[in-house]
Design a protein around this motif. Sequence first.
Motif, PDB file in Angstrom:
ATOM      1  N   SER A   1      56.357  48.226  28.831  1.00  0.00           N
ATOM      2  CA  SER A   1      55.684  47.589  27.706  1.00  0.00           C
ATOM      3  C   SER A   1      54.575  46.663  28.193  1.00  0.00           C
ATOM      4  CB  SER A   1      56.698  46.810  26.865  1.00  0.00           C
ATOM      5  OG  SER A   1      56.063  46.128  25.808  1.00  0.00           O
ATOM      6  N   PHE A   2      54.879  45.900  29.234  1.00  0.00           N
ATOM      7  CA  PHE A   2      53.893  44.996  29.815  1.00  0.00           C
ATOM      8  C   PHE A   2      52.712  45.779  30.375  1.00  0.00           C
ATOM      9  CE2 PHE A   2      52.478  43.083  33.869  1.00  0.00           C
ATOM     10  CZ  PHE A   2      51.863  41.936  33.378  1.00  0.00           C
ATOM     11  N   ALA A   3      53.012  46.839  31.152  1.00  0.00           N
ATOM     12  CA  ALA A   3      51.952  47.612  31.791  1.00  0.00           C
ATOM     13  C   ALA A   3      51.086  48.338  30.779  1.00  0.00           C
ATOM     14  CB  ALA A   3      52.564  48.613  32.776  1.00  0.00           C
ATOM     15  N   THR A   4      51.705  48.785  29.673  1.00  0.00           N
ATOM     16  CA  THR A   4      50.926  49.447  28.622  1.00  0.00           C
ATOM     17  C   THR A   4      49.833  48.524  28.107  1.00  0.00           C
ATOM     18  OG1 THR A   4      52.809  50.809  27.959  1.00  0.00           O
ATOM     19  CG2 THR A   4      51.047  50.530  26.345  1.00  0.00           C
ATOM     20  N   GLY A   5      50.147  47.233  28.040  1.00  0.00           N
ATOM     21  CA  GLY A   5      49.162  46.267  27.573  1.00  0.00           C
ATOM     22  C   GLY A   5      48.017  46.034  28.530  1.00  0.00           C
ATOM     23  N   LEU A   6      48.162  46.501  29.785  1.00  0.00           N
ATOM     24  CA  LEU A   6      47.100  46.324  30.775  1.00  0.00           C
ATOM     25  C   LEU A   6      46.261  47.576  30.983  1.00  0.00           C
ATOM     26  CD1 LEU A   6      49.057  44.430  33.605  1.00  0.00           C
ATOM     27  CD2 LEU A   6      47.796  43.457  31.666  1.00  0.00           C
ATOM     28  N   LYS A   7      46.666  48.689  30.369  1.00  0.00           N
ATOM     29  CA  LYS A   7      46.013  49.964  30.655  1.00  0.00           C
ATOM     30  C   LYS A   7      44.535  49.986  30.285  1.00  0.00           C
ATOM     31  CE  LYS A   7      48.042  53.558  29.117  1.00  0.00           C
ATOM     32  NZ  LYS A   7      48.874  54.672  28.592  1.00  0.00           N
ATOM     33  N   GLY A   8      44.140  49.161  29.327  1.00  0.00           N
ATOM     34  CA  GLY A   8      42.743  49.172  28.899  1.00  0.00           C
ATOM     35  C   GLY A   8      41.825  48.360  29.776  1.00  0.00           C
ATOM     36  N   ILE A   9      42.375  47.685  30.800  1.00  0.00           N
ATOM     37  CA  ILE A   9      41.562  46.819  31.660  1.00  0.00           C
ATOM     38  C   ILE A   9      41.128  47.603  32.885  1.00  0.00           C
ATOM     39  CG2 ILE A   9      41.453  44.660  32.936  1.00  0.00           C
ATOM     40  CD1 ILE A   9      43.684  43.593  31.152  1.00  0.00           C
ATOM     41  N   GLY A  10      39.870  48.071  32.879  1.00  0.00           N
ATOM     42  CA  GLY A  10      39.333  48.802  34.018  1.00  0.00           C
ATOM     43  C   GLY A  10      38.631  47.868  34.984  1.00  0.00           C
ATOM     44  N   PRO A  11      38.150  48.402  36.111  1.00  0.00           N
ATOM     45  CA  PRO A  11      37.471  47.571  37.102  1.00  0.00           C
ATOM     46  C   PRO A  11      36.294  46.783  36.538  1.00  0.00           C
ATOM     47  CG  PRO A  11      37.919  49.752  37.994  1.00  0.00           C
ATOM     48  CD  PRO A  11      38.254  49.818  36.526  1.00  0.00           C
ATOM     49  N   ASP A  12      35.590  47.363  35.558  1.00  0.00           N
ATOM     50  CA  ASP A  12      34.436  46.681  34.984  1.00  0.00           C
ATOM     51  C   ASP A  12      34.833  45.534  34.067  1.00  0.00           C
ATOM     52  OD1 ASP A  12      35.545  48.558  33.217  1.00  0.00           O
ATOM     53  OD2 ASP A  12      33.684  48.726  32.074  1.00  0.00           O
ATOM     54  N   LYS A  13      36.113  45.432  33.753  1.00  0.00           N
ATOM     55  CA  LYS A  13      36.606  44.358  32.891  1.00  0.00           C
ATOM     56  C   LYS A  13      37.403  43.321  33.673  1.00  0.00           C
ATOM     57  CE  LYS A  13      34.950  46.218  29.127  1.00  0.00           C
ATOM     58  NZ  LYS A  13      33.805  45.586  28.410  1.00  0.00           N
ATOM     59  N   MET A  14      37.317  43.390  34.998  1.00  0.00           N
ATOM     60  CA  MET A  14      38.019  42.454  35.860  1.00  0.00           C
ATOM     61  C   MET A  14      37.017  41.549  36.563  1.00  0.00           C
ATOM     62  SD  MET A  14      40.707  45.147  37.581  1.00  0.00           S
ATOM     63  CE  MET A  14      41.244  43.936  38.788  1.00  0.00           C
ATOM     64  N   HIS A  15      37.118  40.256  36.322  1.00  0.00           N
ATOM     65  CA  HIS A  15      36.258  39.286  37.004  1.00  0.00           C
ATOM     66  C   HIS A  15      37.092  38.649  38.112  1.00  0.00           C
ATOM     67  CE1 HIS A  15      33.960  35.213  36.961  1.00  0.00           C
ATOM     68  NE2 HIS A  15      33.474  36.027  37.874  1.00  0.00           N
ATOM     69  N   MET A  16      36.716  38.882  39.365  1.00  0.00           N
ATOM     70  CA  MET A  16      37.519  38.432  40.495  1.00  0.00           C
ATOM     71  C   MET A  16      36.795  37.335  41.256  1.00  0.00           C
ATOM     72  SD  MET A  16      39.140  42.053  41.752  1.00  0.00           S
ATOM     73  CE  MET A  16      40.685  41.280  42.227  1.00  0.00           C
ATOM     74  N   VAL A  17      37.479  36.211  41.455  1.00  0.00           N
ATOM     75  CA  VAL A  17      36.920  35.082  42.195  1.00  0.00           C
ATOM     76  C   VAL A  17      37.975  34.560  43.158  1.00  0.00           C
ATOM     77  CG1 VAL A  17      35.429  34.413  40.261  1.00  0.00           C
ATOM     78  CG2 VAL A  17      37.655  33.300  40.542  1.00  0.00           C
ATOM     79  N   THR A  18      37.543  33.725  44.079  1.00  0.00           N
ATOM     80  CA  THR A  18      38.456  33.005  44.959  1.00  0.00           C
ATOM     81  C   THR A  18      38.508  31.560  44.495  1.00  0.00           C
ATOM     82  OG1 THR A  18      37.905  34.451  46.816  1.00  0.00           O
ATOM     83  CG2 THR A  18      38.889  32.323  47.348  1.00  0.00           C
ATOM     84  N   MET A  19      39.697  30.973  44.502  1.00  0.00           N
ATOM     85  CA  MET A  19      39.832  29.568  44.134  1.00  0.00           C
ATOM     86  C   MET A  19      38.835  28.742  44.946  1.00  0.00           C
ATOM     87  SD  MET A  19      43.275  27.183  44.337  1.00  0.00           S
ATOM     88  CE  MET A  19      43.230  27.021  46.143  1.00  0.00           C
ATOM     89  N   PRO A  20      38.051  27.867  44.300  1.00  0.00           N
ATOM     90  CA  PRO A  20      37.015  27.121  45.020  1.00  0.00           C
ATOM     91  C   PRO A  20      37.595  26.254  46.139  1.00  0.00           C
ATOM     92  CG  PRO A  20      36.636  27.017  42.651  1.00  0.00           C
ATOM     93  CD  PRO A  20      37.997  27.617  42.835  1.00  0.00           C
ATOM     94  N   VAL A  21      37.117  26.519  47.361  1.00  0.00           N
ATOM     95  CA  VAL A  21      37.570  25.772  48.536  1.00  0.00           C
ATOM     96  C   VAL A  21      36.385  25.522  49.456  1.00  0.00           C
ATOM     97  CG1 VAL A  21      39.942  26.660  48.514  1.00  0.00           C
ATOM     98  CG2 VAL A  21      38.159  27.912  49.769  1.00  0.00           C
ATOM     99  N   VAL A  22      36.560  24.587  50.383  1.00  0.00           N
ATOM    100  CA  VAL A  22      35.609  24.356  51.473  1.00  0.00           C
ATOM    101  C   VAL A  22      36.399  24.392  52.774  1.00  0.00           C
ATOM    102  CG1 VAL A  22      33.961  23.008  50.116  1.00  0.00           C
ATOM    103  CG2 VAL A  22      35.864  21.838  51.266  1.00  0.00           C
ATOM    104  N   TYR A  23      35.725  24.721  53.871  1.00  0.00           N
ATOM    105  CA  TYR A  23      36.390  24.720  55.160  1.00  0.00           C
ATOM    106  C   TYR A  23      36.800  23.292  55.524  1.00  0.00           C
ATOM    107  CZ  TYR A  23      34.582  29.464  55.711  1.00  0.00           C
ATOM    108  OH  TYR A  23      34.294  30.792  55.536  1.00  0.00           O
ATOM    109  N   ASP A  24      37.958  23.171  56.128  1.00  0.00           N
ATOM    110  CA  ASP A  24      38.455  21.869  56.562  1.00  0.00           C
ATOM    111  C   ASP A  24      37.713  21.446  57.823  1.00  0.00           C
ATOM    112  OD1 ASP A  24      39.872  19.655  57.341  1.00  0.00           O
ATOM    113  OD2 ASP A  24      41.793  20.684  57.608  1.00  0.00           O
ATOM    114  N   PRO A  25      36.952  20.350  57.786  1.00  0.00           N
ATOM    115  CA  PRO A  25      36.212  19.933  58.982  1.00  0.00           C
ATOM    116  C   PRO A  25      37.123  19.563  60.144  1.00  0.00           C
ATOM    117  CG  PRO A  25      36.084  18.260  57.273  1.00  0.00           C
ATOM    118  CD  PRO A  25      36.700  19.458  56.633  1.00  0.00           C
TER     119      PRO A  25
END
Length: 382
Positions: A311-335
Amino acid sequence: MSAESTPDPAIPGPGQSRTTGPGHQGKGRRRRPRTGRRKALLVAAWSAAGIVVLGGTGAGFLYFKLNGNLTSVDIDAALGADRPAKADNGSENILVLGSDTRSGGNKKLGGGTDDGTARSDTAMIVHVYKGHKKASVVSIPRDTLIDRPDCTGTDGTDHPAADGVMFNSAYSTGGAACAVKTVELISGLRMDHYLEVDFSGFQNLIDDLGGVQVTTTEDIKDPDSHLDLRAGTHRLDGEQALGLVRTRHGVGDGSDLGRIQLQQAFVKALVDQVRDIGLLGNPKKLYDIADTATKTVTTDSDLGSVNSLMSFATGLKGIGPDKMHMVTMPVVYDPADPNRVLLEKTKADQVWTALKNDRPIPKSATEGTATGEAKGVVNTGE
């Protein structure tokens, strides 16, 4: 899948101070971590859940076997009521973890000592927007220094809160529940669901799918992950796919952030592959994939049955690669240590506020933060 372990000796102890000034973003490669463990990433748990939908349509008579494959963790019982409130806007947040337990089939793939321990090599918050037509995915670097809340280990041992420890130590300290608790503390977001996948299962799943096609824009060679790819289009088998999502020294600046960029590109290729696989005319292959997927994932108890997962996966079937916005949590290198990163709190707050209000993540949230310099090295191949 969750197990107690001793944190990485490179992890600072509780109370150890850290410089919090801005980190550098030089072009030089970051030096190798001190440990020689081969790290793994399993980024495909929620895509694996989507495959279970196919398994249910063609192999319903094997429901009880598939149901028996699933492992679940009662996150709600472990964490109690002291958690962020559930969203009331129709959105959902799913914490996806990739674990690298050294036992069983993973020992051969991951190296290291078979000491019964497990670590989380990958963490992604998947925010599914109201209507389930699009999603934002926020990768949390495993090397981020964070303040971990107090947690109870899987053996019942109480662990006091710790400051300035690596993010992935939460899982090794207290398993799935501690990982969820830590993510909720960092983000202020309620995790509605939890999905975990181990890397031997990931490899088997890719093989069952018949491989995943990607295009590399440059050569990638990393002896640590056993990966050697020329620039060009490839159909990766399970071993090669695992090598790709594990590699960090063969691309970008050699950091975990570069590896995350490869993982994000591979997830999009995998989702595209799952959407186009066309298994309904091949019941045996369909069942093999469903069998592998249900053996591979560990879920929260709400998703701990085939019916719930379908049931859960059925709700995700409509999300294709073009509908996925992927980012990395904002970080900086540790000096103070180029192998660690620090949360860029002001920008991270923009991410959490957007997701809490079911809005797109603004571009300003990730501008000027550490990246890993591996964007565009892997694309989906046609």
